[in-house]
Design a protein around this motif. Sequence first.
Motif, PDB file in Angstrom:
ATOM      1  N   GLY A  92      43.782  94.887  24.867  1.00  0.00           N
ATOM      2  CA  GLY A  92      43.488  93.621  24.219  1.00  0.00           C
ATOM      3  C   GLY A  92      42.261  92.962  24.805  1.00  0.00           C
ATOM      4  N   SER A  93      42.086  91.703  24.445  1.00  0.00           N
ATOM      5  CA  SER A  93      40.936  90.945  24.892  1.00  0.00           C
ATOM      6  C   SER A  93      41.331  89.480  25.011  1.00  0.00           C
ATOM      7  N   ASN A  94      40.857  88.835  26.054  1.00  0.00           N
ATOM      8  CA  ASN A  94      41.106  87.408  26.267  1.00  0.00           C
ATOM      9  C   ASN A  94      39.818  86.624  26.065  1.00  0.00           C
ATOM     10  N   VAL A 141      25.308  86.869  24.282  1.00  0.00           N
ATOM     11  CA  VAL A 141      25.627  86.997  22.865  1.00  0.00           C
ATOM     12  C   VAL A 141      27.111  87.281  22.639  1.00  0.00           C
ATOM     13  N   LEU A 142      27.796  87.718  23.674  1.00  0.00           N
ATOM     14  CA  LEU A 142      29.223  87.975  23.592  1.00  0.00           C
ATOM     15  C   LEU A 142      29.790  87.913  25.004  1.00  0.00           C
ATOM     16  N   VAL A 143      30.874  87.181  25.155  1.00  0.00           N
ATOM     17  CA  VAL A 143      31.617  87.177  26.415  1.00  0.00           C
ATOM     18  C   VAL A 143      33.096  87.318  26.074  1.00  0.00           C
ATOM     19  N   THR A 144      33.753  88.138  26.843  1.00  0.00           N
ATOM     20  CA  THR A 144      35.188  88.318  26.672  1.00  0.00           C
ATOM     21  C   THR A 144      35.765  88.907  27.943  1.00  0.00           C
ATOM     22  N   GLU A 145      37.064  88.927  28.011  1.00  0.00           N
ATOM     23  CA  GLU A 145      37.751  89.585  29.109  1.00  0.00           C
ATOM     24  C   GLU A 145      38.590  90.700  28.500  1.00  0.00           C
TER      25      GLU A 145
END
Length: 152
Positions: A92-94, A141-145
């Motif tokens: 998944g992604s946070n 341009v994109l940040v996620t965990e």
Amino acid sequence: MTTPLSVAVDDLPGAEGTAFGPSEWRVITQEEVDDFARLSGDMNPIHIDPDFAATTSYGTTIVHGLFTLSLVVPLMKEILEVTGVGLGINYGSNRLRFPAPVPVGARIRVSGVLKSVTEVTGGYQVEVPVTFEVEGGEKPVLVTELVLRYYR
């Protein structure tokens, strides 16, 4: 060519906090964006119609955010290698955000950190904040965990 951070699956806990990357720069073409639009059904003209896009504040077509996110797989392969894995999955992604657009034809790259490593049955769950940047851009341009699982 960037040398990847290489960690054996059983050594992941000791690598907690380690930064890796950035990847090599990668160009995203209009043909790739058009293909993604057809596959995803996202036919927003800001992505596929250069004449329309020229009339917007962006001045050009921009890459779908989810297409940019999908490039995490080949870009991460360049900079992170977990060895001794029987199975690795994207769990998944946070906190996914797209703070700035990616103009079609621009070059992007990604970097990350092995923020936390938690034991799960048969392996480890790893939380990996990643940041995509566009060459010459002021903001990511994109940040996620990412939440990844590696099983022995």
